[in-house]
Write an enzyme that holds these catalytic residues in place. Structure first.
Site, PDB file in Angstrom:
ATOM      1  N   ILE A  24      33.247  40.097  35.452  1.00 56.32           N
ATOM      2  CA  ILE A  24      34.688  40.267  35.410  1.00 56.32           C
ATOM      3  C   ILE A  24      35.097  40.269  33.936  1.00 56.32           C
ATOM      4  O   ILE A  24      34.381  39.764  33.082  1.00 56.32           O
ATOM      5  CB  ILE A  24      35.448  39.176  36.207  1.00 56.32           C
ATOM      6  CG1 ILE A  24      35.064  37.765  35.744  1.00 56.32           C
ATOM      7  CG2 ILE A  24      35.222  39.325  37.691  1.00 56.32           C
ATOM      8  CD1 ILE A  24      35.803  36.651  36.490  1.00 56.32           C
ATOM      9  N   ASP A  25      36.232  40.868  33.653  1.00 58.55           N
ATOM     10  CA  ASP A  25      36.670  41.033  32.271  1.00 58.55           C
ATOM     11  C   ASP A  25      36.926  39.687  31.594  1.00 58.55           C
ATOM     12  O   ASP A  25      37.181  38.679  32.259  1.00 58.55           O
ATOM     13  CB  ASP A  25      37.949  41.870  32.210  1.00 58.55           C
ATOM     14  CG  ASP A  25      37.738  43.281  32.735  1.00 58.55           C
ATOM     15  OD1 ASP A  25      36.602  43.782  32.622  1.00 58.55           O
ATOM     16  OD2 ASP A  25      38.704  43.869  33.255  1.00 58.55           O
ATOM     17  N   LYS A  26      36.900  39.710  30.279  1.00 57.90           N
ATOM     18  CA  LYS A  26      37.117  38.503  29.480  1.00 57.90           C
ATOM     19  C   LYS A  26      38.382  37.743  29.895  1.00 57.90           C
ATOM     20  O   LYS A  26      38.352  36.527  30.094  1.00 57.90           O
ATOM     21  CB  LYS A  26      37.205  38.882  27.999  1.00 57.90           C
ATOM     22  CG  LYS A  26      37.596  37.731  27.085  1.00 57.90           C
ATOM     23  CD  LYS A  26      37.848  38.224  25.663  1.00 57.90           C
ATOM     24  CE  LYS A  26      38.403  37.115  24.783  1.00 57.90           C
ATOM     25  NZ  LYS A  26      38.753  37.591  23.431  1.00 57.90           N
TER      26      LYS A  26
ATOM     27  N   ARG B  75      42.683  47.206  37.417  1.00 59.11           N
ATOM     28  CA  ARG B  75      43.630  47.518  36.333  1.00 59.11           C
ATOM     29  C   ARG B  75      43.930  49.014  36.293  1.00 59.11           C
ATOM     30  O   ARG B  75      45.090  49.428  36.137  1.00 59.11           O
ATOM     31  CB  ARG B  75      43.066  47.028  35.007  1.00 59.11           C
ATOM     32  CG  ARG B  75      42.830  45.516  34.972  1.00 59.11           C
ATOM     33  CD  ARG B  75      41.918  45.087  33.829  1.00 59.11           C
ATOM     34  NE  ARG B  75      42.551  45.312  32.527  1.00 59.11           N
ATOM     35  CZ  ARG B  75      41.918  45.151  31.370  1.00 59.11           C
ATOM     36  NH1 ARG B  75      40.638  44.783  31.367  1.00 59.11           N
ATOM     37  NH2 ARG B  75      42.545  45.353  30.231  1.00 59.11           N
TER      38      ARG B  75
END
Length: 302
Positions: free
Chosen positions: A137-139, A238
């Site tokens: 998963i993204d930062k 997103r």
């Protein structure tokens, strides 16, 4: 050093050379290509060129890519919020702001650095930089991740992701008021030609991407939604929510300029379900949204 050679076709005539080169490999960023141009790692018909050179039909472009500098993973005593652990798998709740695995610019402080300190037995399928990492998963996205502790577990968990049998539900705050109660976004995602660091809905060099969503709560200018992934493309939620006109609040890459300032997108991986790689038993875990998102919701409710 690895040398790549490309020929300029008719439809690429008069493209900027950095644009032309980044289109050849999705892993190459424009900024990286400009460094290679400055350091004379790029030749056109055997000659050096300036960074604003426009390629011509028939040009032969050679790109000499330096060998990557090896990164050493340092085990770091970083606290982990562990939801489950046995000899095959760990389920962790990643905080916002933490990168999942080391890369240039993020050699320390990652989830992998913390995992290396916590346990020495992680799968090696994804190499030394991503031990145990089955999905990411993204930062600035918080939430649940499953991590494999051996190669057999890794293969079985990855197979579940490929076969779309895992359950991955996210909570997001989006701009705009969604009128319908639920929906499905079925739109392929690929690299954005105009910005190689971003993804976009496109038919060209794209992969299938499906996101299901349902409305949880509506506000004056925002909506709280649950998004369930059927596929797992980079930045999928997103990109998909922006595509239908409801970008994520706080998203610096895909959101509007005027948005909620929470240092990243309001997105949390809240539910993770999968079959245990050894026993086959279905396991499901839930984690609450982080305080920063809860504070935003309280403000919106007021």
């Amino acid at each position: 050093m690895t040398v790549f050679t490309f020929a300029v076709e008719e439809e690429q005539h008069l493209e900027r050379i950095d644009t032309f080169i980044t289109a050849q490999n999705e892993e190459w960023s424009r900024s990286q290509v400009q460094i290679w141009l400055k350091e004379d790692f790029v030749l056109v018909n055997g000659e050096k060129v300036k960074r604003n050179y426009k390629v011509k039909q028939g040009d032969e472009i050679s790109v000499s890519v330096p060998d990557p500098k090896p990164l050493e993973i340092i085990a770091e005593n970083i606290p982990l919020e562990i939801y489950y652990e046995d000899s095959d798998v760990i389920v962790v709740n990643k905080p916002r702001g933490m990168v999942v695995h080391p890369a240039l610019g993020h050699e320390t402080g990652t989830l992998v650095n913390a995992l290396m300190y916590h346990c020495k037995d992680l799968s090696g399928i994804n190499g030394i930089l991503r031990p145990g990492i089955v999905h990411r998963i993204d930062k600035d996205t918080s939430g649940l991740l499953m991590v494999a502790k051996n190669d057999v577990a890794h293969e079985k968990l990855a197979e579940q992701l490929r076969e779309k049998t895992t359950v991955r539900k996210y909570i997001a705050i989006v701009h705009g008021v969604i009128q319908h109660e639920e929906g499905t976004i079925d739109a392929p995602i690929g690299r954005d030609k105009s910005d190689r660091q971003s993804m976009t809905v496109t038919e060209e060099n794209a992969k299938e991407a499906v996101t299901h969503f349902k409305v949880l709560e509506r506000f004056e200018e925002f909506t709280l939604v649950e998004c369930q992934l059927e596929t797992g493309r980079t930045h999928q939620i997103r990109v998909h929510m922006k595509y239908i006109g409801f970008p994520l609040a706080g998203d610096p890459k895909y959101g509007p300029r005027k948005t909620i300032d929470i240092d990243g997108q309001a997105l949390h991986a809240a539910v993770l379900g999968f079959k245990h790689p050894r026993t086959g038993e279905y396991m499901e875990f839930s984690s609450p949204i982080p305080k920063v998102m809860e504070d935003v919701l309280e403000n919106l409710r007021r």
